[in-house]
Design a protein around this motif. Structure first.
Motif, PDB file in Angstrom:
ATOM      1  N   HIS A   1       0.844  -1.199   0.000  1.00  0.00           N
ATOM      2  CA  HIS A   1       0.000   0.000   0.000  1.00  0.00           C
ATOM      3  C   HIS A   1       0.872   1.239   0.000  1.00  0.00           C
ATOM      4  O   HIS A   1       1.889   1.298   0.688  1.00  0.00           O
ATOM      5  CB  HIS A   1      -0.934  -0.010   1.218  1.00  0.00           C
ATOM      6  CG  HIS A   1      -1.652   1.288   1.422  1.00  0.00           C
ATOM      7  ND1 HIS A   1      -1.290   2.186   2.403  1.00  0.00           N
ATOM      8  CD2 HIS A   1      -2.695   1.843   0.771  1.00  0.00           C
ATOM      9  CE1 HIS A   1      -2.088   3.227   2.349  1.00  0.00           C
ATOM     10  NE2 HIS A   1      -2.958   3.050   1.371  1.00  0.00           N
TER      11      HIS A   1
ATOM     12  N   LEU B   1      -4.112   6.942  -3.748  1.00  0.00           N
ATOM     13  CA  LEU B   1      -3.858   5.638  -3.139  1.00  0.00           C
ATOM     14  C   LEU B   1      -3.519   4.631  -4.220  1.00  0.00           C
ATOM     15  O   LEU B   1      -4.201   4.543  -5.249  1.00  0.00           O
ATOM     16  CB  LEU B   1      -5.084   5.169  -2.351  1.00  0.00           C
ATOM     17  CG  LEU B   1      -5.551   6.085  -1.210  1.00  0.00           C
ATOM     18  CD1 LEU B   1      -6.801   5.534  -0.560  1.00  0.00           C
ATOM     19  CD2 LEU B   1      -4.458   6.256  -0.180  1.00  0.00           C
TER      20      LEU B   1
ATOM     21  N   ASN C   1      -9.568   3.974  -2.959  1.00  0.00           N
ATOM     22  CA  ASN C   1      -9.984   3.281  -1.749  1.00  0.00           C
ATOM     23  C   ASN C   1     -10.631   1.955  -2.099  1.00  0.00           C
ATOM     24  O   ASN C   1     -11.415   1.855  -3.045  1.00  0.00           O
ATOM     25  CB  ASN C   1     -10.972   4.142  -0.952  1.00  0.00           C
ATOM     26  CG  ASN C   1     -10.311   5.391  -0.395  1.00  0.00           C
ATOM     27  OD1 ASN C   1      -9.180   5.351   0.066  1.00  0.00           O
ATOM     28  ND2 ASN C   1     -11.012   6.508  -0.458  1.00  0.00           N
ATOM     29  N   CYS C   2     -10.317   0.933  -1.313  1.00  0.00           N
ATOM     30  CA  CYS C   2     -10.881  -0.396  -1.527  1.00  0.00           C
ATOM     31  C   CYS C   2     -12.194  -0.510  -0.759  1.00  0.00           C
ATOM     32  O   CYS C   2     -12.206  -0.396   0.467  1.00  0.00           O
ATOM     33  CB  CYS C   2      -9.917  -1.483  -1.067  1.00  0.00           C
ATOM     34  SG  CYS C   2      -8.397  -1.558  -2.019  1.00  0.00           S
TER      35      CYS C   2
ATOM     36  N   GLY D   1     -12.744   2.895  -5.258  1.00  0.00           N
ATOM     37  CA  GLY D   1     -13.679   3.957  -4.934  1.00  0.00           C
ATOM     38  C   GLY D   1     -13.974   4.841  -6.134  1.00  0.00           C
ATOM     39  O   GLY D   1     -13.685   4.504  -7.282  1.00  0.00           O
TER      40      GLY D   1
END
Length: 242
Positions: free
Chosen positions: A79, A107, A132-133, A171
């Protein structure tokens, strides 16, 4: 050796000389010099059951028109969060084909996947997940990844977690293809507008329109000039005398 003489007992066991009574029917045991044949145990006939077949290992990588489908096990999950300006994010979307993220920070996830096998895996591959996951994946989960080739790397569109039965999606973001299509549409509109203006000038429509506008506004200009001259004649400027 002793055995039970009771025919209803159906005991084919042999006992030692110290044993006097049968433990099943309590009859008096008698001596038997001839050893009895070994008892046979009759088992009920069972239907023929085929041995279980080993399940075939899923195909690791599949290429199709919709992109890439990978079924494997998560080996590593890296990450990274960086802060980019809007211009930098737009540059990455146009040049590196990365999705444009609307959040303040960008991200990036690197998902390394290996084949689902009990043996030593023969190959591994990496996928890029941006944004975003909406869901969770852990190292060791068996997943099915849908991705597409962009800019020399594989960008994840969705991940189905086979271990939890849930789907993981990025996201809110704007794909690089959508940005290119929008810019292409704007460029086409500007080109069409420029061609229309050039055609109007060459055809004389603009010149005729300007002449008609000038002819319509000329009386108004003459009236304004007349009113100004009349006003200045009635109210002249008074200069200060020294």
């Amino acid at each position: 050796m002793k055995r039970c003489p009771n025919p209803d007992c159906r005991s084919e066991f042999f006992f030692g000389d110290a044993k006097t009574h049968c433990p099943f029917c309590h009859s008096v045991l008698v001596q038997d010099t001839a050893p009895a044949a070994s008892p046979r145990v009759s088992l009920p006939l069972s239907p023929l059951v085929s041995p279980p077949q080993a399940q075939a290992e899923p195909v690791f990588m599949q290429h199709g028109r919709g992109g890439i489908t990978c079924t494997g096990r998560v080996l590593e999950l890296d990450h990274q969060a960086v802060f980019y300006s809007r211009a930098h994010k737009l540059f990455n979307a146009l040049v590196r084909r990365e999705p444009y993220q609307f959040a303040h920070q960008t991200l990036e996830y690197t998902v390394r996947v290996e084949p689902i096998t009990d043996e030593v895996p023969s190959e591994v591959t990496d996928f890029c997940l941006y944004g975003n996951c909406l869901g969770r994946i852990q190292i060791g989960d068996e997943v099915r990844i849908r991705a597409k080739e962009q800019g020399g790397h594989r960008v994840v569109k969705s991940i189905y977690n086979l271990a939890t039965g849930s789907e993981v999606k990025p996201g809110l973001q704007l794909s690089a293809t959508a940005i290119w299509l929008t810019l292409g549409l704007l460029a086409a509109l500007l080109a069409a507008l420029a061609c229309t203006v050039v055609y109007l000038f060459r055809s004389g429509v603009v010149a005729a329109f300007l002449l008609a506008l000038l002819a319509a506004c000329m009386p108004l200009f003459i009236m304004l000039i007349g009113f100004w001259i009349l006003f200045r004649s009635v109210f002249p400027n008074r200069r200060r005398r020294r």
